[in-house]
Design an enzyme around this catalytic site. Sequence first.
Site, mmCIF file in Angstrom:
data_model
loop_
_atom_site.group_PDB
_atom_site.id
_atom_site.type_symbol
_atom_site.label_atom_id
_atom_site.label_comp_id
_atom_site.label_asym_id
_atom_site.label_seq_id
_atom_site.Cartn_x
_atom_site.Cartn_y
_atom_site.Cartn_z
ATOM 1 N N TRP A 135 0.632 -1.604 0.313
ATOM 2 C CA TRP A 135 -0.210 0.124 0.033
ATOM 3 C C TRP A 135 1.070 1.191 -0.527
ATOM 4 C CZ3 TRP A 135 1.789 2.509 4.483
ATOM 5 C CH2 TRP A 135 2.354 1.511 4.938
ATOM 6 N N ASN A 136 2.246 1.353 0.815
ATOM 7 C CA ASN A 136 2.849 2.050 0.400
ATOM 8 C C ASN A 136 3.311 3.553 -0.862
ATOM 9 O OD1 ASN A 136 4.929 0.723 0.062
ATOM 10 N ND2 ASN A 136 6.017 1.878 1.261
ATOM 11 N N LYS A 178 -2.212 -8.357 -8.140
ATOM 12 C CA LYS A 178 -3.150 -8.255 -7.084
ATOM 13 C C LYS A 178 -2.440 -6.914 -5.966
ATOM 14 C CE LYS A 178 -3.353 -9.262 -2.953
ATOM 15 N NZ LYS A 178 -3.497 -7.714 -2.286
ATOM 16 N N PRO A 179 -3.518 -5.863 -6.173
ATOM 17 C CA PRO A 179 -2.786 -4.892 -5.158
ATOM 18 C C PRO A 179 -3.249 -4.734 -3.849
ATOM 19 C CG PRO A 179 -5.082 -3.332 -6.185
ATOM 20 C CD PRO A 179 -4.544 -5.466 -6.955
ATOM 21 N N ALA A 180 -2.793 -3.578 -2.732
ATOM 22 C CA ALA A 180 -3.249 -3.958 -1.163
ATOM 23 C C ALA A 180 -4.668 -4.136 -1.461
ATOM 24 C CB ALA A 180 -2.250 -2.878 -0.378
ATOM 25 N N GLY A 197 6.717 -6.307 -0.019
ATOM 26 C CA GLY A 197 6.648 -6.286 1.008
ATOM 27 C C GLY A 197 6.645 -6.646 1.988
ATOM 28 N N SER A 198 6.301 -7.217 3.099
ATOM 29 C CA SER A 198 7.171 -7.118 4.262
ATOM 30 C C SER A 198 7.778 -8.294 4.370
ATOM 31 C CB SER A 198 6.189 -7.210 5.480
ATOM 32 O OG SER A 198 5.232 -8.470 5.379
ATOM 33 N N GLU A 254 10.791 -7.966 -3.303
ATOM 34 C CA GLU A 254 11.174 -6.811 -2.801
ATOM 35 C C GLU A 254 10.389 -6.910 -1.324
ATOM 36 O OE1 GLU A 254 13.666 -5.106 -4.095
ATOM 37 O OE2 GLU A 254 13.346 -5.531 -6.024
ATOM 38 N N LEU A 255 11.134 -6.569 -0.276
ATOM 39 C CA LEU A 255 11.184 -6.887 1.196
ATOM 40 C C LEU A 255 11.358 -5.684 1.933
ATOM 41 C CD1 LEU A 255 11.702 -10.545 1.770
ATOM 42 C CD2 LEU A 255 9.501 -9.425 0.338
ATOM 43 N N GLU A 298 11.490 -2.228 11.093
ATOM 44 C CA GLU A 298 11.711 -1.359 10.523
ATOM 45 C C GLU A 298 9.892 -0.139 11.214
ATOM 46 O OE1 GLU A 298 9.713 -2.872 6.944
ATOM 47 O OE2 GLU A 298 10.692 -1.540 5.980
ATOM 48 N N SER A 300 15.878 5.974 -5.273
ATOM 49 C CA SER A 300 15.041 5.101 -5.987
ATOM 50 C C SER A 300 15.290 6.158 -7.355
ATOM 51 C CB SER A 300 13.411 5.361 -5.462
ATOM 52 O OG SER A 300 13.261 5.298 -4.433
HETATM 53 P P1 NAP Z 1 2.509 -6.842 3.283
HETATM 54 O O1 NAP Z 1 1.642 -6.987 4.726
HETATM 55 O O2 NAP Z 1 3.607 -7.838 3.400
HETATM 56 O O3 NAP Z 1 1.216 -6.474 2.335
HETATM 57 C C1 NAP Z 1 1.961 -6.950 1.002
HETATM 58 C C2 NAP Z 1 0.751 -7.513 -0.387
HETATM 59 O O4 NAP Z 1 0.384 -8.542 0.231
HETATM 60 C C3 NAP Z 1 -0.821 -7.021 -0.425
HETATM 61 O O5 NAP Z 1 -0.681 -6.524 -1.181
HETATM 62 C C4 NAP Z 1 -0.685 -8.008 1.160
HETATM 63 O O6 NAP Z 1 -2.364 -7.742 0.604
HETATM 64 C C5 NAP Z 1 -0.599 -8.834 0.249
HETATM 65 N N1 NAP Z 1 -0.904 -9.858 1.541
HETATM 66 C C6 NAP Z 1 -0.722 -10.274 2.482
HETATM 67 N N2 NAP Z 1 -0.793 -11.022 3.383
HETATM 68 C C7 NAP Z 1 -0.655 -12.535 2.034
HETATM 69 C C8 NAP Z 1 -0.710 -13.811 1.576
HETATM 70 N N3 NAP Z 1 -0.761 -14.331 2.838
HETATM 71 N N4 NAP Z 1 -0.764 -14.567 1.060
HETATM 72 C C9 NAP Z 1 -0.838 -13.420 -0.980
HETATM 73 N N5 NAP Z 1 -0.576 -11.893 0.110
HETATM 74 C C10 NAP Z 1 -0.705 -11.258 1.124
HETATM 75 O O7 NAP Z 1 3.297 -5.033 3.594
HETATM 76 P P2 NAP Z 1 3.028 -4.252 3.536
HETATM 77 O O8 NAP Z 1 2.330 -3.856 4.754
HETATM 78 O O9 NAP Z 1 1.845 -3.837 2.522
HETATM 79 O O10 NAP Z 1 3.635 -3.106 2.838
HETATM 80 C C11 NAP Z 1 4.774 -2.927 3.789
HETATM 81 C C12 NAP Z 1 6.010 -3.474 3.808
HETATM 82 O O11 NAP Z 1 6.800 -3.727 2.564
HETATM 83 C C13 NAP Z 1 7.154 -3.387 4.163
HETATM 84 O O12 NAP Z 1 7.558 -4.226 5.078
HETATM 85 C C14 NAP Z 1 8.342 -2.523 3.444
HETATM 86 O O13 NAP Z 1 9.282 -2.272 3.653
HETATM 87 C C15 NAP Z 1 7.981 -3.223 2.248
HETATM 88 N N6 NAP Z 1 8.383 -2.911 0.715
HETATM 89 C C16 NAP Z 1 9.410 -3.188 0.453
HETATM 90 C C17 NAP Z 1 9.326 -2.447 -0.942
HETATM 91 C C18 NAP Z 1 10.674 -3.301 -1.669
HETATM 92 O O14 NAP Z 1 11.150 -2.757 -2.350
HETATM 93 N N7 NAP Z 1 12.168 -3.567 -0.666
HETATM 94 C C19 NAP Z 1 9.240 -1.330 -1.590
HETATM 95 C C20 NAP Z 1 7.062 -0.986 -1.058
HETATM 96 C C21 NAP Z 1 7.856 -1.790 0.405
HETATM 97 P P3 NAP Z 1 -3.521 -7.204 1.765
HETATM 98 O O15 NAP Z 1 -3.466 -5.978 1.437
HETATM 99 O O16 NAP Z 1 -4.972 -7.512 1.545
HETATM 100 O O17 NAP Z 1 -3.174 -7.344 2.957
#
Ligand code: NAP
Length: 507
Positions: free
Chosen positions: A178-179, A202-204, A256-257, A278-279, A409, A469
């Site tokens: 979502w960020n 699949k977006p957030a 994501g995370s 990309e975590l 984080e 970036s």
């Molecule tokens: P997240 O909770 O891991 O969610 C990311 C995506 O994964 C969302 O679309 C989420 O859907 C989906 N998701 C969650 N649980 C899932 C599962 N069990 N199976 C499949 N998909 C699932 O992360 P976030 O809170 O949205 O984003 C923040 C994190 O992203 C931070 O840790 C940040 O550092 C990281 N990030 C990394 C980068 C990079 O390039 N390294 C860039 C941006 C962000 P829902 O929305 O439905 O939960």
Amino acid sequence: MTLRTADKDVPEPVDESSSASARWRQLLPRVPHGLYIDGSWRGSSDGSTIAVENPATGQMLTEIASATVQDGHDALTAATAAAADWARTAPRERGELLRRAFELLTERADYFATLITLEMGKPLAQSRAEVAYGAEFFRWYAEESVRIDGRWAVAPDGQTRLLTMRQPVGPTLMITPWNFPLAMGTRKIGPAIAAGCTMVIKPASQTPLTMLALTALLDEVGVPAGVMNVIPTKTSGTVMAPLITDPRLRKLTFTGSTAVGQDLIRQSADQVLRVSMELGGNAPFLVFEDADLESAVEGAMLAKMRNMGEACTAANRFLVHESVADTFAQLLAARMDEEVLGSGVDDSVTVGPLIDNKQRHKVAELVDDATRHGADLVTGGCTMPGPGYFYTPTVLTNVPPASGLLREEIFGPVAPIITFSDDREAIASANDTEYGLAAYAFTSSLSRMITVSEALNFGMIGINQGIISNAAAPFGGMKHSGYGREGGPEGIHEYLDTKYVGINGQA
Ligand code: NAP
């Protein structure tokens, strides 16, 4: 409604009926509310919906369709059916689609920026910057689509000819956070289109509107049916799991995370999927004694406050030489106190809300825990009551080394400062994390720039700059921050398989 953080007052409620907000809300009906499968918009197969909220008010913006397992299956069926024809499309044609998408996105920057601000909360100026950054991936990969190369060589024995070619990986599942609701999508979609891969995206669930609007734009520029399928869902785990184990899928790319990424890596083992991850991050920001302190503070503001600190590249720990630490802390706190907190649709606002109450609670807990264990609060540290999820820009010094603020984080507008006395100690402390995404260093010494860059175990390093970036550079991490690269010439290789053909040169 705005609040200067130095005033430390309670913010007034955001007035949704103000003319600015009312104008923004008129845009919402223009955004598609369905799932996009095989070139058509449709509702969810069981009629379920996701409520999308404005984090500045806590109020619902709108409702959109939420995909089911059946919808996910249909999306992958469409992506699989379209894969062979799409892979054969002329590279120039794919490049021209991306170029048109870049131009339209740039033309409609205000519309997209407004959507980002409404559903994610960041101030409009930052949303416009995200649109510009996100659009660059379309421009860059429009140019890369016609540069996919191969190799011809004579084998060492002089007999076999070695032909090496690169071909699209095939149907790819993209899961985004979502960020950065736009840029985290375009960073994947751009190279996938350039390479000739079809997609299920699949977006957030908290920020699907920007991706739905982007999908409409890509449909408008002529991306063929089935190439791109978009399925927001509020039951991510349930809908994604069968796709990840479906033998028709060939690649998974996730941003994501780390915790969710680790789970997805395990799931993708069954089909031995190509995977890009990309975590999360825990970026150190080093300020050496020879740094230009004014520019280090400006860099710190960018590295910390972009996205209210909700960026994977956000500076998470400030490591400052003991001889300049007090001055740095005072200068940084003074800049933090100039920030204007409020709803991002107001142009004067520089710090928006956090994404939700859970995230704000986590930030507040980390700060409270650090102060309980001896950290000094220089400024901030307040959860703002009232609508929206605001947390004041915060600076802390004397943060205990075991503090969660330094290990986790933060994803909030909080700058913990610790000191070091020599370079060796600074580098050891910077590297003391399981993450390895981004790091920053401020110094005026060329030799220190080189030694520090070589010694830091991070995928990206900013020297005397707080933003790293760039669509033309390989973005990605090491260790628990993931693997694979997005952007630059490297980014397209994530979507290409290498094939070698041995040809008998003696026949
Ligand atoms: P997240 O909770 O891991 O969610 C990311 C995506 O994964 C969302 O679309 C989420 O859907 C989906 N998701 C969650 N649980 C899932 C599962 N069990 N199976 C499949 N998909 C699932 O992360 P976030 O809170 O949205 O984003 C923040 C994190 O992203 C931070 O840790 C940040 O550092 C990281 N990030 C990394 C980068 C990079 O390039 N390294 C860039 C941006 C962000 P829902 O929305 O439905 O939960």
